[in-house]
Design a protein around this motif. Structure first.
Motif, PDB file in Angstrom:
ATOM      1  N   THR A   1      -3.093  -8.273   3.313  1.00  0.00           N
ATOM      2  CA  THR A   1      -2.288  -9.019   4.281  1.00  0.00           C
ATOM      3  C   THR A   1      -2.292  -8.311   5.624  1.00  0.00           C
ATOM      4  OG1 THR A   1      -0.089  -9.905   4.765  1.00  0.00           O
ATOM      5  CG2 THR A   1      -0.165  -7.883   3.488  1.00  0.00           C
ATOM      6  N   THR A   2      -2.030  -9.053   6.651  1.00  0.00           N
ATOM      7  CA  THR A   2      -1.875  -8.465   7.977  1.00  0.00           C
ATOM      8  C   THR A   2      -0.433  -8.001   8.192  1.00  0.00           C
ATOM      9  OG1 THR A   2      -1.551 -10.693   8.867  1.00  0.00           O
ATOM     10  CG2 THR A   2      -3.757  -9.741   9.041  1.00  0.00           C
ATOM     11  N   TRP A   3       0.436  -8.253   7.184  1.00  0.00           N
ATOM     12  CA  TRP A   3       1.814  -7.795   7.244  1.00  0.00           C
ATOM     13  C   TRP A   3       1.883  -6.326   6.871  1.00  0.00           C
ATOM     14  CZ3 TRP A   3       3.986 -12.343   3.883  1.00  0.00           C
ATOM     15  CH2 TRP A   3       3.921 -13.522   4.630  1.00  0.00           C
ATOM     16  N   ASP A   4       3.092  -5.775   6.923  1.00  0.00           N
ATOM     17  CA  ASP A   4       3.285  -4.385   6.517  1.00  0.00           C
ATOM     18  C   ASP A   4       3.023  -4.215   5.022  1.00  0.00           C
ATOM     19  OD1 ASP A   4       4.024  -3.656   9.098  1.00  0.00           O
ATOM     20  OD2 ASP A   4       6.159  -4.012   8.714  1.00  0.00           O
ATOM     21  N   ALA A   5       2.706  -2.984   4.637  1.00  0.00           N
ATOM     22  CA  ALA A   5       2.491  -2.667   3.228  1.00  0.00           C
ATOM     23  C   ALA A   5       3.792  -2.846   2.452  1.00  0.00           C
ATOM     24  CB  ALA A   5       1.996  -1.235   3.094  1.00  0.00           C
TER      25      ALA A   5
END
Length: 184
Positions: A84-88
């Motif tokens: 994802t391009t979101w945070d881990a």
């Protein structure tokens, strides 16, 4: 002339059938000698991609069977890998639906992983009843939930591809044959 057309149709359908058969994934095995376990999994791991606004994510589903060298224990599971391009994240529940019915909901711990040089999160589901339910379904969704996050960033949903569902069926068939072989 009719015989030539009939022969052409038979040859063409035979070639198409061979192509269809060739596209089916195959099971490969890998041995872990220190753990005395053999892992059986599809050779090609299929991936689906999705996005929500400017966020992009992907799901790789790897169904597998693990069996001890002495064949005393056999287990089935699915390795779930997301990017994802979101945070881990390290903890996130999974919700699964099959043909419009909720068939699974559980909290999961996720481990960091690397996929094609990028960061990913990975977890394992080892629920044979769930795998049986999704193996007979036509439409399966897997959703990773992020409680406490604002919509639309509170989840990422994936529809499993036809290839991913076929891989689940293929591995379940292997598991069933190993189980019936152990019963004899």
């Amino acid at each position: 002339m009719k015989a030539a057309i009939a022969l052409f149709l038979v040859l063409a359908s035979s070639a198409f059938a061979r192509k269809e058969k060739a596209e089916q994934n195959e099971i490969v095995e890998s041995r872990n000698v220190p753990l005395a376990v053999t892992i059986f999994a599809p050779k090609k791991i299929h991936e689906v991609k999705a996005h929500s606004r400017l966020a992009f994510f992907s799901l790789r589903l790897k169904p597998f069977v693990a069996q001890t060298f002495d064949h005393s224990k056999t287990a089935i599971g699915m390795e779930i890998t997301t990017t994802t391009t979101w945070d881990a994240f390290t903890s996130a529940p999974i919700l699964m639906t099959a043909d419009g019915k909720q068939v699974y909901s559980a909290a999961h711990d996720w481990d960091a992983a690397m996929v094609r040089g990028g960061r990913a999160e990975q977890t394992i589901i080892s629920d044979v009843d769930l795998i049986r339910k999704i193996s007979v379904a036509n439409e399966v969704y897997l959703t990773v939930m992020f409680p406490g996050s604002a919509a639309p960033f509170d989840h990422m949903s994936f529809q499993l591809s036809t290839e991913q569902l076929e891989d689940v069926r293929l591995v379940l068939g292997l598991f069933a044959s190993m189980q019936s072989g152990a019963a004899h």
